[in-house]
Design a protein around this motif. Structure first.
Motif, PDB file in Angstrom:
ATOM      1  N   TYR A  95     -66.191 -42.490 -49.888  1.00  0.00           N
ATOM      2  CA  TYR A  95     -66.837 -41.933 -48.690  1.00  0.00           C
ATOM      3  C   TYR A  95     -66.378 -42.555 -47.365  1.00  0.00           C
ATOM      4  N   ASP A 135     -73.253 -44.990 -48.022  1.00  0.00           N
ATOM      5  CA  ASP A 135     -72.635 -43.678 -47.768  1.00  0.00           C
ATOM      6  C   ASP A 135     -73.372 -42.947 -46.640  1.00  0.00           C
ATOM      7  N   ALA A 136     -74.690 -43.081 -46.630  1.00  0.00           N
ATOM      8  CA  ALA A 136     -75.474 -42.437 -45.565  1.00  0.00           C
ATOM      9  C   ALA A 136     -75.187 -43.086 -44.204  1.00  0.00           C
ATOM     10  N   ASP A 168     -63.249 -44.320 -44.652  1.00  0.00           N
ATOM     11  CA  ASP A 168     -61.830 -44.240 -44.305  1.00  0.00           C
ATOM     12  C   ASP A 168     -61.080 -45.513 -44.661  1.00  0.00           C
ATOM     13  N   ARG A 205     -70.293 -41.197 -38.488  1.00  0.00           N
ATOM     14  CA  ARG A 205     -69.410 -40.046 -38.210  1.00  0.00           C
ATOM     15  C   ARG A 205     -70.104 -39.052 -37.293  1.00  0.00           C
ATOM     16  N   GLU A 206     -71.381 -38.776 -37.611  1.00  0.00           N
ATOM     17  CA  GLU A 206     -72.130 -37.810 -36.798  1.00  0.00           C
ATOM     18  C   GLU A 206     -72.298 -38.304 -35.363  1.00  0.00           C
ATOM     19  N   VAL A 255     -72.335 -44.434 -43.303  1.00  0.00           N
ATOM     20  CA  VAL A 255     -71.021 -43.922 -42.892  1.00  0.00           C
ATOM     21  C   VAL A 255     -71.180 -42.524 -42.296  1.00  0.00           C
ATOM     22  N   GLU A 256     -72.000 -41.741 -42.928  1.00  0.00           N
ATOM     23  CA  GLU A 256     -72.232 -40.372 -42.457  1.00  0.00           C
ATOM     24  C   GLU A 256     -72.885 -40.379 -41.064  1.00  0.00           C
ATOM     25  N   ARG A 257     -73.864 -41.253 -40.885  1.00  0.00           N
ATOM     26  CA  ARG A 257     -74.533 -41.360 -39.579  1.00  0.00           C
ATOM     27  C   ARG A 257     -73.531 -41.755 -38.490  1.00  0.00           C
TER      28      ARG A 257
END
Lengths: 402, 267
Positions: B224, B192-193, B226, B199-200, B195-197
């Protein structure tokens, strides 16, 4: 020649080389590149490597003139660079000690290696034992059968040997499996690549660690009266050849000849003559010549010598071929085995079957150039591992008629 | 924007994650793989990753290795991938081709891209090509409306994350584990982290693959990401029934339905 060709840094050699591998390995490759760039200019590293070369490997390796052998090669003067006398029996140890020291610097505790004939695997298992590293060696199942003695050697040294059963069950599949292991264990493990191929930094780094062969040999030849007319070495992936050639690259009058495995012959489909018959493609992380079909699928190679049985080639060799600085000659199984027997019987030196390809090249070149020529041949390894296979080839096993 | 981006945005608007299914063309035959891909779309796969079998698949685990080997042994050719792409798009799903680079290089990258677009395909996933490899693909993609999906891994540095996410279109493929394709008992930590990285760093969309096997895995990743990418678990449905394609396709439908429920949060 205005610019030196020596020690080309990569990642590209002309259009060849690069780094074509999954993103998951990029951090490890960057880390390794960075560690190597620092180590190569760090006296603590280079001195330790030189000490090991001297006190463990037994360097410098000698050169031996082989006049009785040379009578069959047009009477040329022939000198052998004796990498067969290194600890573990081949040039592979030169590279492995460098990469094992780097592994320690990276703080990693496990090494992975691929092996064809088993010489790189044995060298890696040896360095792992010396430096207290866990060691896993991937070897094609077909190669474990034809090089059973080396499998036992690696196991005796404490390494785990994993036979690879997919694909053509040879060196190429062992490399695939080693990459797969590395992706999964990159935090703890370093991949000690055995030849001057693969993704950057391996082609340049392995060349640098093998460069000592040519550096020593060049000095030794000069001390004996002058540079040779040609340097010959066998090429599979190409590490002993590039290590032999590098110091001579700027000596425009010295011909550089790589002898690749032509198997049953270049007019058959059973060969490993990548530079003679391949085309440009991407395999194992770099762009180079590849034996492939029109769809880009790798074609299985064939050679009596497991160490040369590889459908790719180091990118620097592809470049040297294209710019015309080196020549690459195909040598068949039969030519190599004739040279193997000739060196045994005329000089009492049993070469590896791999190295016998270079000896066969020297016989051809000597006959072409005649007694005025001086040839330097890298004897990359000794033939102990090949005794059973050679005895079979010549029908010398018990129960067979000699 | 290609059909791939459109479909992912549309699915996001539905409030769920997309199911992306991988099968290699030519396994067990070209015709059989086309039937299997079509069945997968009917059973609930939103997007199909059409695999092009390659002789040296360093990113793949045993299931996909053996399927690729079998597909090549029966004579599967590069051009067969376009047959499958056309069948998938005719069935109503966007198609992306997953291929190692050398087959594309030998076919001719321009020719490959043009024929892929002509067959209705949206883009390519290139597991052994990073944006900075200098392979020449970026120049081909720049002049066409074709997506290039690059991968990011748990070890990807911030600098490389930025480079990769900026260079990707369609989506960014986040590898859920350090390793090769294949079914795993659980989804690893830190995905999940990751994926977040991504996106950022500017990833248009982020889909997650490697190791996804069950509806529970799919639901977990869908919370979390797409899209959820499944390969080996689907290939195994066919591999488990080597002499009975109908049975293999029935198993494939059942597995797809399970995973499609998973991405909708029904476990």
């Amino acid at each position: 020649m205005t610019e030196s060709l020596q020690s080309a840094p990569g990642p590209f050699f002309g259009q060849f080389g690069g780094r074509f591998l999954p993103e998951a390995l990029m951090a490890a490759l960057d880390e390794l590149t960075d560690a190597y760039d620092k180590a190569r200019v760090d006296p603590a590293f280079t001195e330790e490597l030189e000490r090991l070369a001297r006190e463990y490997t037994g360097r410098p390796s000698i050169i031996t003139e082989v006049p009785r052998f040379a009578r069959h090669a047009g009477g040329a003067r022939i000198f052998l660079k004796r990498e067969d006398l290194n600890h573990t029996g081949s040039h592979k140890i030169n590279n492995v000690l460098g990469q094992a020291l780097l592994t320690k610097r990276l703080g990693k505790t496990r090494v992975i290696a691929e092996t064809g004939a088993g010489q790189h695997g044995v060298a890696t298992a040896t360095a792992a034992a010396l430096m207290d590293l866990d060691c896993v060696v991937y070897m094609g199942e077909e190669d474990t059968e034809r090089q059973a003695l080396n499998v036992a050697r690696m196991r005796l040294l404490g390494a785990e040997v994993v036979p690879v059963t997919t694909g053509s069950r040879t060196l190429r599949d062992a490399i695939n499996e080693a990459f797969r292991d590395w992706v999964a264990n990159v935090e703890s493990s370093n991949y000690i690549f055995g030849t001057a191929a693969g993704p950057h930094p391996f082609p340049a780094m392995v060349r640098d660690f093998q460069r000592v062969i040519g550096v020593e040999a060049r000095e030794q030849m000069l001390a004996l009266g002058g540079l040779p007319d040609a340097v010959l070495a066998c090429v599979g992936g190409g590490s002993n050849a590039i290590g032999s050639f590098d110091a001579f690259l700027d000596d425009a009058d010295v011909r550089l000849i790589g002898c690749e495995a032509a198997g049953d012959g270049v007019d058959t489909d059973k060969h490993a003559a990548t530079l003679s018959l391949g085309s440009v493609g991407v395999l194992h992380g770099s762009r180079s010549y590849v034996l492939q079909n029109e769809d880009g699928q790798t074609i299985a190679s064939h050679s009596i010598s497991a160490g040369l049985d590889y459908p790719g080639i180091g990118p620097q060799h592809s470049w040297l071929k294209d710019i015309g600085r080196a020549e690459y000659w195909p040598i068949s199984d039969a030519e190599a085995m004739d040279a193997f027997r000739l060196l045994c019987r005329t000089e009492g030196i049993m070469p590896a079957i791999e190295s016998s390809h270079a000896l066969a090249g020297a016989i051809k070149l000597g006959n072409e150039l005649g007694p005025e020529a001086t040839l330097l041949v890298t004897l990359s390894g000794r033939g102990d591992k090949d005794v059973e296979q050679a005895a079979q080839w010549f029908g010398m096993l018990p129960g067979e008629d000699a | 924007m290609t059909a791939l981006g459109d479909r992912l945005d549309q699915i996001k608007a539905e409030g769920r994650s997309a199911l992306i299914g991988y099968l290699p063309v030519g396994y067990p035959s070209v015709e059989g793989s086309v039937r299997a891909m079509t069945a997968m779309v009917e059973a609930g796969v939103d997007i199909v990753e059409v695999g092009l079998p390659y002789s040296d698949p360093v990113m793949d685990g045993e299931t996909i290795q053996l399927a690729a080997e079998a597909a090549l042994a029966t004579g599967t050719r590069v051009a067969d991938v376009f047959t499958a792409v056309k069948a998938v798009t005719d069935a109503g799903a966007p198609a992306v081709v997953m291929s190692y680079f050398n087959p594309i290089l030998q076919y001719g990258p321009d020719r490959f891209a043009d024929e892929l677009l002509a067959a209705g395909g949206s883009g390519v996933i290139l597991p052994d090509i990073t944006p900075d490899s200098g392979a020449g693909w970026a120049e081909v993609a720049a002049t066409r409306d074709i997506d290039t999906v690059h991968l990011v891994a748990l070890t990807t540095t911030p600098e490389r994350m930025h480079l990769t996410c900026q260079a990707s279109s369609g989506f960014v493929y986040a590898a859920a584990l350090m390793g090769v394709t294949g079914e795993r008992a659980s989804i690893g930590e830190g995905v999940d982290a990751l994926v977040e990285r991504a996106r950022e760093a500017g990833a248009p969309r982020v889909c997650v693959g490697l190791g996804v096997k069950t509806a529970a895995h799919a639901a977990q990743v869908a919370s979390y990401a797409d899209g959820v990418i499944v390969g080996s678990a689907l290939v195994r449905c066919l591999a488990d029934h080597p002499d009975d394609l109908d049975a293999g396709i029935a198993a494939l439908r059942a597995k797809t339905e399970e995973l499609a429920a998973g991405v909708r949060g029904h476990v």
